[in-house]
Design a protein around this motif. Structure first.
Motif, PDB file in Angstrom:
ATOM      1  N   ILE A  40     -12.259  -2.855   0.461  1.00 59.02           N
ATOM      2  CA  ILE A  40     -12.597  -3.031   1.940  1.00 59.02           C
ATOM      3  C   ILE A  40     -14.165  -3.415   2.364  1.00 59.02           C
ATOM      4  O   ILE A  40     -14.333  -4.531   2.948  1.00 59.02           O
ATOM      5  CB  ILE A  40     -12.487  -1.710   2.820  1.00 59.02           C
ATOM      6  CG1 ILE A  40     -11.031  -1.529   3.059  1.00 59.02           C
ATOM      7  CG2 ILE A  40     -13.177  -1.842   4.105  1.00 59.02           C
ATOM      8  CD1 ILE A  40     -10.740  -0.208   3.410  1.00 59.02           C
ATOM      9  N   GLU A  41     -15.070  -2.957   1.459  1.00 59.00           N
ATOM     10  CA  GLU A  41     -16.580  -3.550   1.342  1.00 59.00           C
ATOM     11  C   GLU A  41     -16.608  -4.863   1.024  1.00 59.00           C
ATOM     12  O   GLU A  41     -17.435  -5.358   1.282  1.00 59.00           O
ATOM     13  CB  GLU A  41     -17.221  -2.423   0.561  1.00 59.00           C
ATOM     14  CG  GLU A  41     -18.756  -2.606   0.509  1.00 59.00           C
ATOM     15  CD  GLU A  41     -19.428  -1.691  -0.331  1.00 59.00           C
ATOM     16  OE1 GLU A  41     -20.541  -1.142  -0.057  1.00 59.00           O
ATOM     17  OE2 GLU A  41     -19.078  -1.539  -1.619  1.00 59.00           O
ATOM     18  N   GLN A  42     -15.628  -5.261   0.100  1.00 54.36           N
ATOM     19  CA  GLN A  42     -15.918  -6.602  -0.474  1.00 54.36           C
ATOM     20  C   GLN A  42     -15.140  -7.705   0.335  1.00 54.36           C
ATOM     21  O   GLN A  42     -15.292  -8.895   0.250  1.00 54.36           O
ATOM     22  CB  GLN A  42     -15.442  -6.708  -1.760  1.00 54.36           C
ATOM     23  CG  GLN A  42     -15.986  -5.706  -2.734  1.00 54.36           C
ATOM     24  CD  GLN A  42     -15.553  -5.642  -4.283  1.00 54.36           C
ATOM     25  OE1 GLN A  42     -14.367  -6.197  -4.329  1.00 54.36           O
ATOM     26  NE2 GLN A  42     -16.211  -4.761  -5.154  1.00 54.36           N
ATOM     27  N   ASP A  43     -14.082  -7.289   1.148  1.00 55.38           N
ATOM     28  CA  ASP A  43     -13.396  -8.122   2.068  1.00 55.38           C
ATOM     29  C   ASP A  43     -14.266  -8.492   3.276  1.00 55.38           C
ATOM     30  O   ASP A  43     -14.289  -7.895   4.341  1.00 55.38           O
ATOM     31  CB  ASP A  43     -12.154  -7.693   2.487  1.00 55.38           C
ATOM     32  CG  ASP A  43     -11.127  -8.423   3.048  1.00 55.38           C
ATOM     33  OD1 ASP A  43     -11.513  -9.651   3.421  1.00 55.38           O
ATOM     34  OD2 ASP A  43      -9.991  -8.189   2.958  1.00 55.38           O
ATOM     35  N   GLN A  54     -19.098  -0.158   8.604  1.00 55.54           N
ATOM     36  CA  GLN A  54     -19.634  -0.481   7.342  1.00 55.54           C
ATOM     37  C   GLN A  54     -20.419   0.707   6.768  1.00 55.54           C
ATOM     38  O   GLN A  54     -20.514   1.099   5.624  1.00 55.54           O
ATOM     39  CB  GLN A  54     -20.545  -1.884   7.465  1.00 55.54           C
ATOM     40  CG  GLN A  54     -20.058  -3.198   7.802  1.00 55.54           C
ATOM     41  CD  GLN A  54     -20.961  -4.198   8.287  1.00 55.54           C
ATOM     42  OE1 GLN A  54     -21.927  -3.962   7.762  1.00 55.54           O
ATOM     43  NE2 GLN A  54     -20.452  -5.304   8.603  1.00 55.54           N
ATOM     44  N   LYS A  55     -20.994   1.443   7.731  1.00 55.17           N
ATOM     45  CA  LYS A  55     -21.708   2.582   7.264  1.00 55.17           C
ATOM     46  C   LYS A  55     -20.791   3.672   6.629  1.00 55.17           C
ATOM     47  O   LYS A  55     -21.029   4.245   6.031  1.00 55.17           O
ATOM     48  CB  LYS A  55     -22.591   3.055   8.516  1.00 55.17           C
ATOM     49  CG  LYS A  55     -23.769   2.239   8.847  1.00 55.17           C
ATOM     50  CD  LYS A  55     -24.454   3.032   9.993  1.00 55.17           C
ATOM     51  CE  LYS A  55     -25.736   2.037  10.394  1.00 55.17           C
ATOM     52  NZ  LYS A  55     -26.498   2.870  11.446  1.00 55.17           N
ATOM     53  N   GLU A  56     -19.611   3.913   7.600  1.00 60.54           N
ATOM     54  CA  GLU A  56     -18.681   4.902   7.188  1.00 60.54           C
ATOM     55  C   GLU A  56     -18.026   4.369   5.764  1.00 60.54           C
ATOM     56  O   GLU A  56     -17.744   5.370   4.788  1.00 60.54           O
ATOM     57  CB  GLU A  56     -17.271   4.718   8.118  1.00 60.54           C
ATOM     58  CG  GLU A  56     -16.593   5.844   8.117  1.00 60.54           C
ATOM     59  CD  GLU A  56     -16.845   7.222   8.008  1.00 60.54           C
ATOM     60  OE1 GLU A  56     -16.133   8.169   7.655  1.00 60.54           O
ATOM     61  OE2 GLU A  56     -17.917   7.333   8.611  1.00 60.54           O
ATOM     62  N   VAL A  57     -17.836   3.121   5.370  1.00 53.07           N
ATOM     63  CA  VAL A  57     -17.402   2.645   4.168  1.00 53.07           C
ATOM     64  C   VAL A  57     -18.223   3.094   2.853  1.00 53.07           C
ATOM     65  O   VAL A  57     -18.132   3.616   2.062  1.00 53.07           O
ATOM     66  CB  VAL A  57     -17.136   1.263   4.124  1.00 53.07           C
ATOM     67  CG1 VAL A  57     -16.973   0.741   2.549  1.00 53.07           C
ATOM     68  CG2 VAL A  57     -15.812   0.724   4.914  1.00 53.07           C
ATOM     69  N   LYS A  58     -19.739   2.936   3.187  1.00 56.84           N
ATOM     70  CA  LYS A  58     -20.362   3.135   2.179  1.00 56.84           C
ATOM     71  C   LYS A  58     -20.613   4.829   1.975  1.00 56.84           C
ATOM     72  O   LYS A  58     -20.757   5.213   0.968  1.00 56.84           O
ATOM     73  CB  LYS A  58     -21.895   2.871   2.698  1.00 56.84           C
ATOM     74  CG  LYS A  58     -22.218   1.085   2.598  1.00 56.84           C
ATOM     75  CD  LYS A  58     -23.495   0.845   2.767  1.00 56.84           C
ATOM     76  CE  LYS A  58     -23.590  -0.598   3.041  1.00 56.84           C
ATOM     77  NZ  LYS A  58     -23.426  -1.540   1.737  1.00 56.84           N
ATOM     78  N   LYS A  59     -20.563   5.518   3.158  1.00 55.39           N
ATOM     79  CA  LYS A  59     -20.370   6.895   2.931  1.00 55.39           C
ATOM     80  C   LYS A  59     -19.319   7.142   2.088  1.00 55.39           C
ATOM     81  O   LYS A  59     -19.639   8.272   1.289  1.00 55.39           O
ATOM     82  CB  LYS A  59     -20.516   7.311   4.415  1.00 55.39           C
ATOM     83  CG  LYS A  59     -20.403   8.897   4.534  1.00 55.39           C
ATOM     84  CD  LYS A  59     -20.299   9.520   5.992  1.00 55.39           C
ATOM     85  CE  LYS A  59     -20.147  10.946   6.112  1.00 55.39           C
ATOM     86  NZ  LYS A  59     -19.812  11.289   7.642  1.00 55.39           N
ATOM     87  N   GLU A  60     -18.146   6.731   2.522  1.00 53.54           N
ATOM     88  CA  GLU A  60     -17.186   7.234   1.719  1.00 53.54           C
ATOM     89  C   GLU A  60     -16.856   6.787   0.231  1.00 53.54           C
ATOM     90  O   GLU A  60     -16.532   7.495  -0.558  1.00 53.54           O
ATOM     91  CB  GLU A  60     -15.696   6.544   2.255  1.00 53.54           C
ATOM     92  CG  GLU A  60     -15.268   7.128   3.761  1.00 53.54           C
ATOM     93  CD  GLU A  60     -14.979   8.760   3.692  1.00 53.54           C
ATOM     94  OE1 GLU A  60     -14.235   9.162   2.723  1.00 53.54           O
ATOM     95  OE2 GLU A  60     -15.374   9.446   4.579  1.00 53.54           O
TER      96      GLU A  60
END
Length: 853
Positions: free
Chosen positions: A572-575, A585-591
């Protein structure tokens, strides 16, 4: 407390479920033709179910005065938002006019065709025929005045006028249209009515452009406003503060205000204790609002009237009544003390469709997947909150509150945690349980969004849905690769040589060092084969040095799920095509950060079963659940566990050596002791040879036993109560204390025995050569060589004879440098790697240079 429906008793039609829209949809034309439901046609029943607002009372008063010739406004425009009570007000005036003995003309634009003229209809209503007002051209003020003057008093009620003019605009009249002629007539009519007594014209127009049909209708609306605005007075029959009274009057036959206040007080006491009352509003103000809206919480009216009511298609009064009548009907058999926004049953198709027609049918799938289906995320949350709260449906109630707060025709949408708690709680649970439900909803629902601490639903999938799609596309090899990578990261490799997912015995060297073989699964046959063989047919010698680690399969599904989630978040982060919001985006980094830590613990929870060689089969040891927050290398943890249980020895006490190996014996081979630790399954494992070497050194130094050799089948004690050099040569032996003490005493007394002591029958037999004693030569003892350098060709079979020399030299010099030249033979590359380099690595020896050819 009592159930709400015993305090606020619903009207019979509400209880009976007679809830079709026409019950709430006022139609002046049908009422005037005596064709609409009784509650509109019957004057007494109508006023019994109608709350007379201050605005409506004022309009009726002004109209009555005008019709009596006592002044008042001649032209009244009633203006409200869509569904705001315009037609209902006209029907009230229609019924009052009957009581006042006033002739009433009803004109409803939706009921008229473009072939009918308003002026012709007025004449027909008053005279029964059309004569002076015939034709498609506006008749002029004189004819209007003449007609009205003859029939005073007259009340003219015009509803949906704009719709009629829009239709009439398509009818050509000479160089004009019937629409234009009608606007001209309205101007003539308003001016004529203003000049006459006992005539009142009441017109309804929408309050804003949202009800207009197209651009041309907008122009006609502006013309109507301009024409009628010269003489009219605009009135609004309903104020926002009166909507609760209108609702209660229409839906409930009676309300016990005393019992209602008791329920409200109980909620306020609970809400104050749980800190869930609205911020910025005093308790007294909230109490007043709740009592006036009971059995509905004030938030219901706010959300429906202000948020949902801002949709162009939502009829504010009629739509609210329709929805709330459905809610009351669905709750009539429950024990609910009051009605909150969470009581909207979104699984009820009537309720659901009343909402979806304003926001889009695509939300059917959103509601089903996240809220109402048996396998929905909300339903799963219901079951996960513990037995004490499972019957309260707090997951569904919380999600329902979020859904109702999610939409408006404007920019305001979303709900905060305090509002969810206030709406979803049942007073039978602490509000903290609702907070827990909300946290679980964030993880389980697919369309729930979170922005700036506000939750709302949208028809776009949230990270949970995107994540699930990503997870479904992750193949098994990707999971395996991640699992192996995590294992590598969890290995330190300083005490044990680690081999990951190695099943082939050929690739596991039969060396003296301790080895940890990590298997992907518990495979008894693989373990047996590795311990038995070091190749296809070659037996394994040092089987006691091989340890195994494999997973506890009951932990695998959770581990795989965590791996897939981490890999999915990385995807997800790379898409870049996903266009994630900043919060997402912050939630993805947090996860990702969370799973980076969690997987280190998860791989350890999975790989926790250690198997070690035992006298019979293998012995299993469960490492158990790791200590939370303590991340330790797996091989280090295994080493510590085996060391604490005595399976690996870092040190061996001299007394243990004596009792284990010398008890009842005169001597024992040091090489055999060491070999036994390597080859005998179930023997305690030495970290390395130095462990035994140190134990022997200390035992000799302390006189617990001696160290010597077996020479010509005779025992010779060389070290006793002094520093010994241990070589583990074939002839080197540990000797019992008694023999060494006797030999030392003989030596100190000056006696030089011709023969060494012969071992008694039953003692351990020797194997091969030894290092002979070097006698002291007079005159050479004082001369000292600071460096030695020599070379020689080693005869075959004499390697063991060098060990004594090497040990002696190492005790005298800090550095020994060896150069080996092996010639006239050959070994394979594999043999060189496994037999030579591996042995040197185990000994901690680095090659300075090498020459291979």
């Amino acid at each position: 407390m009592k159930a709400f429906h015993t305090i606020a008793v619903p009207h019979k039609d509400i209880l009976d479920g007679k809830l079709t829209m026409d019950v709430f949809a006022a139609d002046l034309w049908e009422v005037s033709r005596n064709r609409w439901p009784d509650e509109y046609r019957n004057s007494d029943l109508f006023f019994r179910k109608t709350y007379l607002t201050q605005g409506l009372q004022n309009i009726l008063s002004i109209t009555h005065k005008r019709l009596k010739g006592e002044g008042g406004d001649s032209v009244i425009q009633i203006q409200t938002p869509f569904g705001g009570g315009k037609t209902h007000s006209l029907i009230a005036m229609y019924h009052k006019a009957s009581q006042w003995n006033v002739k009433t003309i009803v004109i409803v634009g939706t009921a008229l065709s473009a072939d009918t003229t308003i002026w012709g209809l007025i004449e027909k209503e008053l005279t029964g025929k059309i004569e002076s007002m015939a034709g498609l051209t506006a008749p002029g003020k004189d004819k209007i005045r003449e007609l009205l003057s003859f029939h005073l008093p007259v009340l003219i009620l015009m509803d949906e006028l704009l719709e009629y003019i829009t239709k009439a605009a398509g009818k050509i009249v000479g160089e004009s249209t019937l629409g234009a002629q009608t606007i001209a007539f309205i101007q003539e009519l308003t001016e004529t009515v203003s000049a006459l007594e006992k005539v009142c014209l009441v017109v309804t127009l929408p309050s804003s452009i949202v009800e207009h049909y197209d651009e041309s209708a907008e122009k006609q609306y502006q013309q109507l406003q301009k024409v009628s605005g010269r003489v009219e007075k605009i009135y609004t029959p309903i104020e926002d503060s009166e909507i609760t009274s209108i609702i209660r009057k229409r839906l409930f036959a009676s309300i016990d205000e005393k019992k209602a206040k008791e329920t409200v007080e109980a909620f306020l006491e609970y809400g104050e204790r749980e800190s869930i009352l609205p911020q910025g509003v005093s308790i007294s103000e909230y109490r007043k609002r709740f009592i006036s809206s009971y059995p509905f919480m004030p938030e219901i009216i706010d959300i429906l009237y202000q948020r949902w009511g801002s949709f162009p298609t939502f009829q504010r009064t009629r739509g609210v009544l329709r929805l709330l009548s459905l809610i009351v009907h669905t709750l009539k058999t429950t024990g609910a003390f009051y009605i909150s926004i969470s009581d909207f049953d979104l699984s009820n198709q009537e309720i659901r469709q009343e909402l979806l027609k304003h926001i889009g049918l695509e939300y059917n799938s959103v509601i089903a997947s996240d809220i109402t289906d048996r396998q929905s995320g909300s339903s799963k949350v219901n079951k996960s909150l513990g037995k004490a709260y499972q019957g309260l449906n707090l997951g569904v109630r919380s999600a329902t509150a979020v859904f109702l707060y999610s939409f408006s025709g404007g920019s305001e949408h979303g709900i905060n945690l305090g509002e969810i708690k206030r709406s979803a709680t049942t007073m039978q649970n602490p509000s903290s349980v609702v907070a827990e439900a909300v946290e679980q909803l964030k993880r389980k629902l697919f369309y729930l969004q979170s922005v700036h601490e506000k939750l709302f639903f949208s028809n776009q999938p949230n990270l949970n849905r995107i994540l699930l799609n990503q997870m479904e596309n992750i193949e098994e090899p990707e999971v395996d690769e991640q699992e192996k990578s995590l294992l590598k990261q969890s290995i330190r490799g300083d005490r044990l040589k680690v081999l990951i997912w190695e099943n082939d015995p050929v690739n596991i060297i039969d060396s003296e060092e301790l080895k940890l073989v990590i298997l992907k699964e518990n495979n008894k046959k693989v373990i047996k084969d590795i311990l038995k063989l070091k190749g296809d047919t070659t037996p394994r010698t040092n089987k006691n040095t091989v340890l195994f680690l494999y997973p506890l399969e009951s932990e695998r599904s959770g581990f795989i799920n965590s791996v897939k989630r981490k890999l999915s978040f990385e995807g997800i982060e790379q898409d870049n095509k996903l266009n994630l919001s900043e919060d997402q985006q912050k939630e993805v980094k947090k996860e990702l950060k969370k799973y980076s830590v969690e997987l280190k613990e998860s791989i350890r929870r999975l790989y926790r079963i250690v198997a070690i060689p035992a006298r019979e089969d293998v012995k299993e040891i469960d490492l158990g659940i790791p200590t939370y927050g303590e991340i330790k290398a797996i091989d280090q943890e295994i080493y510590s566990k085996l060391r604490s249980e005595g399976e690996i020895l870092e040190k061996i006490a001299p007394l243990v050596v004596r009792e284990k190996y010398l008890a009842g014996k005169e001597y024992v081979s040091t090489a055999n002791i060491y070999t036994s630790a390597l080859t005998t399954a179930g023997e305690p494992r030495l970290l390395d040879k130095s462990v035994l070497e140190l134990g022997i050194f200390e035992g000799v130094s302390n006189g617990i036993f001696g160290l010597g050799e077996l020479i010509d089948e005779k025992i010779k004690c060389r070290y006793f109560k002094d520093n010994a050099t241990v070589g583990f040569t074939d002839k080197e032996i540990l000797i019992c204390e008694k023999i060494c003490a006797e030999q030392k005493e003989e030596k100190e007394s000056g006696e030089q025995p011709e023969k060494y002591r012969e071992p008694e029958k039953g003692d351990e037999a020797p194997t091969s050569g030894f290092q002979p004693e070097i006698p002291e030569i007079p005159g050479l003892a004082k001369k000292k060589y600071l460096e030695l350098s020599f070379n020689f060709i080693l005869p075959k079979g004499k390697v063991s004879s060098l060990m004594g020399i090497m040990n002696y030299l190492q005790s005298k010099y800090e550095v020994l440098k060896l150069e080996i030249n092996a010639m006239h033979g050959g070994i394979t590359e594999q043999e060189y790697e496994e037999k030579i380099l591996e042995a040197l690595r185990q000994a901690g020896i680095e090659l300075n240079e090498r020459n291979l050819r």
